[in-house]
Design a protein around this motif. Structure first.
Motif, PDB file in Angstrom:
ATOM      1  N   ALA A  50       0.805  -1.507   0.065  1.00 31.38           N
ATOM      2  CA  ALA A  50       0.274   0.165   0.409  1.00 31.38           C
ATOM      3  C   ALA A  50       0.774   2.109   0.106  1.00 31.38           C
ATOM      4  N   PHE A  51       1.815   1.184   0.933  1.00 31.44           N
ATOM      5  CA  PHE A  51       3.392   2.271   0.986  1.00 31.44           C
ATOM      6  C   PHE A  51       3.294   2.606  -0.915  1.00 31.44           C
ATOM      7  N   LYS A  52       3.952   1.589  -1.156  1.00 30.50           N
ATOM      8  CA  LYS A  52       4.512   1.736  -2.410  1.00 30.50           C
ATOM      9  C   LYS A  52       4.082   1.855  -3.359  1.00 30.50           C
ATOM     10  N   ARG A  53       2.115   1.492  -3.768  1.00 28.26           N
ATOM     11  CA  ARG A  53       1.257   2.218  -4.671  1.00 28.26           C
ATOM     12  C   ARG A  53       0.902   3.461  -3.852  1.00 28.26           C
ATOM     13  N   TRP A  54       1.192   3.920  -2.701  1.00 33.14           N
ATOM     14  CA  TRP A  54       1.049   5.233  -2.884  1.00 33.14           C
ATOM     15  C   TRP A  54       2.265   6.201  -3.275  1.00 33.14           C
ATOM     16  N   LEU A  55       3.519   6.007  -3.542  1.00 29.16           N
ATOM     17  CA  LEU A  55       4.458   5.681  -3.466  1.00 29.16           C
ATOM     18  C   LEU A  55       4.472   6.734  -4.840  1.00 29.16           C
ATOM     19  N   GLY A  56       4.153   5.121  -5.438  1.00 27.79           N
ATOM     20  CA  GLY A  56       3.945   5.848  -6.852  1.00 27.79           C
ATOM     21  C   GLY A  56       3.072   6.409  -7.666  1.00 27.79           C
ATOM     22  N   GLN A  57       1.660   6.628  -6.953  1.00 22.16           N
ATOM     23  CA  GLN A  57       0.384   7.126  -7.534  1.00 22.16           C
ATOM     24  C   GLN A  57       0.973   9.090  -6.648  1.00 22.16           C
ATOM     25  N   ASP A  58       1.373   8.937  -6.165  1.00 19.79           N
ATOM     26  CA  ASP A  58       1.705  10.617  -5.279  1.00 19.79           C
ATOM     27  C   ASP A  58       2.339  10.930  -5.868  1.00 19.79           C
ATOM     28  N   TYR A  59       3.662   9.999  -6.553  1.00 17.41           N
ATOM     29  CA  TYR A  59       4.466  10.507  -7.973  1.00 17.41           C
ATOM     30  C   TYR A  59       3.902  11.532  -8.954  1.00 17.41           C
ATOM     31  N   ILE A  60       3.015  10.900  -9.061  1.00 14.18           N
ATOM     32  CA  ILE A  60       2.175  11.167 -10.617  1.00 14.18           C
ATOM     33  C   ILE A  60       1.573  12.541  -9.815  1.00 14.18           C
ATOM     34  N   PHE A  61       0.766  12.317  -8.761  1.00 13.52           N
ATOM     35  CA  PHE A  61      -0.129  13.129  -9.012  1.00 13.52           C
ATOM     36  C   PHE A  61       0.512  14.766  -8.350  1.00 13.52           C
ATOM     37  N   VAL A  62       2.318  14.653  -7.571  1.00  9.37           N
ATOM     38  CA  VAL A  62       2.767  16.193  -7.017  1.00  9.37           C
ATOM     39  C   VAL A  62       3.163  16.720  -8.846  1.00  9.37           C
ATOM     40  N   ARG A  63       3.916  15.276  -9.762  1.00  9.45           N
ATOM     41  CA  ARG A  63       3.326  16.351 -10.872  1.00  9.45           C
ATOM     42  C   ARG A  63       2.731  16.980 -11.450  1.00  9.45           C
ATOM     43  N   ASN A  64       1.497  16.778 -11.211  1.00  7.57           N
ATOM     44  CA  ASN A  64       0.093  17.677 -11.715  1.00  7.57           C
ATOM     45  C   ASN A  64      -0.344  18.534 -10.505  1.00  7.57           C
ATOM     46  N   PHE A  65       0.624  18.863  -9.695  1.00 11.58           N
ATOM     47  CA  PHE A  65       0.188  19.714  -8.638  1.00 11.58           C
ATOM     48  C   PHE A  65       1.279  20.928  -8.464  1.00 11.58           C
ATOM     49  N   VAL A  66       2.238  20.989  -9.478  1.00 11.56           N
ATOM     50  CA  VAL A  66       3.523  21.534  -9.638  1.00 11.56           C
ATOM     51  C   VAL A  66       2.736  22.828 -10.825  1.00 11.56           C
ATOM     52  N   PRO A  67       1.867  22.469 -11.693  1.00  8.30           N
ATOM     53  CA  PRO A  67       0.875  23.512 -12.247  1.00  8.30           C
ATOM     54  C   PRO A  67       0.640  24.134 -11.866  1.00  8.30           C
ATOM     55  N   PHE A  68      -0.786  23.370 -10.663  1.00  6.35           N
ATOM     56  CA  PHE A  68      -1.578  23.887  -9.949  1.00  6.35           C
ATOM     57  C   PHE A  68      -0.790  25.309  -8.907  1.00  6.35           C
ATOM     58  N   LEU A  69       0.117  25.076  -8.729  1.00 10.32           N
ATOM     59  CA  LEU A  69       0.874  25.368  -7.240  1.00 10.32           C
ATOM     60  C   LEU A  69       1.147  26.635  -8.233  1.00 10.32           C
ATOM     61  N   SER A  70       1.974  26.456  -9.486  1.00 10.08           N
ATOM     62  CA  SER A  70       2.269  27.988 -10.196  1.00 10.08           C
ATOM     63  C   SER A  70       1.222  29.032 -10.508  1.00 10.08           C
ATOM     64  N   SER A  71      -0.730  28.404 -10.616  1.00 11.89           N
ATOM     65  CA  SER A  71      -1.331  29.098 -10.995  1.00 11.89           C
ATOM     66  C   SER A  71      -1.489  29.842 -10.114  1.00 11.89           C
ATOM     67  N   VAL A  72      -1.896  28.862  -8.587  1.00 11.78           N
ATOM     68  CA  VAL A  72      -2.126  30.061  -7.469  1.00 11.78           C
ATOM     69  C   VAL A  72      -0.803  30.918  -7.985  1.00 11.78           C
ATOM     70  N   LEU A  73      -0.254  30.528  -7.602  1.00  8.76           N
ATOM     71  CA  LEU A  73       1.060  31.606  -7.939  1.00  8.76           C
ATOM     72  C   LEU A  73       1.064  33.012  -8.552  1.00  8.76           C
ATOM     73  N   ILE A  74       0.483  32.771  -9.974  1.00  7.97           N
ATOM     74  CA  ILE A  74       0.427  34.087 -10.534  1.00  7.97           C
ATOM     75  C   ILE A  74      -0.933  34.395  -9.933  1.00  7.97           C
ATOM     76  N   ASN A  75      -2.254  33.814  -9.214  1.00 10.34           N
ATOM     77  CA  ASN A  75      -2.734  34.839  -8.864  1.00 10.34           C
ATOM     78  C   ASN A  75      -2.872  35.729  -7.673  1.00 10.34           C
ATOM     79  N   ALA A  76      -1.969  35.133  -7.596  1.00 13.89           N
ATOM     80  CA  ALA A  76      -1.115  35.799  -5.741  1.00 13.89           C
ATOM     81  C   ALA A  76      -0.439  36.926  -6.115  1.00 13.89           C
TER      82      ALA A  76
END
Ligand SMILES: Cc1ncc(CN)c(N)n1
Length: 234
Positions: A50-76
């Motif tokens: 379960a931890f390994k599944r989390w690791l692989g899936q969260d890596y993908i999530f974090v890559r998608n989190f980068v543009p989201f955080l960038s967009s919050v930065l632009i909004n700010a």
């Protein structure tokens, strides 16, 4: 000074909207921050797959989190009434560089080929939700509330695994430290302050939108943990 006239007048010791919502929706908040996967890490009974599944899936999530955080930065940069918001968000964005590298390194340790990991349904849904928050019509106040909630869930969850009486396995402690450490806690507090400041001045329609967004974040977080704990891809 705690309890000073300035603090009382300025609302410094008053309870902010984010805290009110956490209390109001405590069942869902607890569902996201005290999920069985987190409890199993904390009591040492965690299923390492379960931890390994989390690791692989969260890596993908974090890559998608980068543009989201960038967009919050632009909004700010465009919409914030306080220049220091940009610095807080920028510090979060800067730390993602190290975070992506950490995932790659950790995956090697666990013998996971990240290029072969594909996003499961709950992850796709969550990433789709992040994309929807990047649409131009989404208010900065709503986006910053989402950002605070996303980070706060991880901080609260992983800090719980590091408390004195926890039995978190040694090999998982580094992962817990990433989000459970005090400095990440400080970052979450700053995000919370920004969100509270914005929510205090927000019109009713934005408040409703922000509260709904918080609930969606918590639901996605629960689904994300569920996905990691489930045997078969969902
Ligand atoms: C699913 C999820 N939620 C929150 C975080 C913290 N950025 C994360 N890495 N992954």
């Amino acid at each position: 000074m705690e309890g000073s006239v300035k603090e009382v007048i300025g609302g410094g010791i008053g309870i902010g909207m984010t805290e009110k919502w956490v209390k109001k929706h405590h069942l869902l908040y607890t569902g996201a921050t005290r999920h069985p996967l987190i409890l199993s890490i904390r009591d040492g009974s965690v299923d390492l797959s379960a931890f390994k599944r989390w690791l692989g899936q969260d890596y993908i999530f974090v890559r998608n989190f980068v543009p989201f955080l960038s967009s919050v930065l632009i909004n700010a940069c465009k919409d914030s009434d306080d220049q220091s918001d940009m610095e807080v968000i920028l510090s979060g964005l800067a730390s993602l560089d190290d975070e992506v590298a950490w995932f790659k390194n950790e995956a090697k340790k666990w013998d996971i080929d990240l290029s072969k990991v594909t996003p499961q349904k709950a992850n796709q849904n969550y990433c789709g939700f992040l994309e929807s928050l990047m649409l131009p019509e989404v208010e900065y106040t709503v986006a910053i509330t989402a950002l605070w909630a996303i980070e706060a869930v991880y901080q609260d969850s992983f800090a719980y695994c590091l408390e004195d009486n926890s039995k978190t396995p040694q090999e998982l402690k580094e992962a817990c430290q990433r989000w459970g450490n005090e400095s990440f806690g400080g970052y979450c507090q700053k995000l919370k302050k920004i969100a509270d400041r914005r929510l205090e001045k927000a019109p009713e329609s934005v408040l409703i939108e922000a509260e709904m967004t918080l609930l969606r974040v918590l639901e996605h977080e629960v689904e994300f943990w569920n996905m990691c704990n489930a045997e078969d891809p969902k």
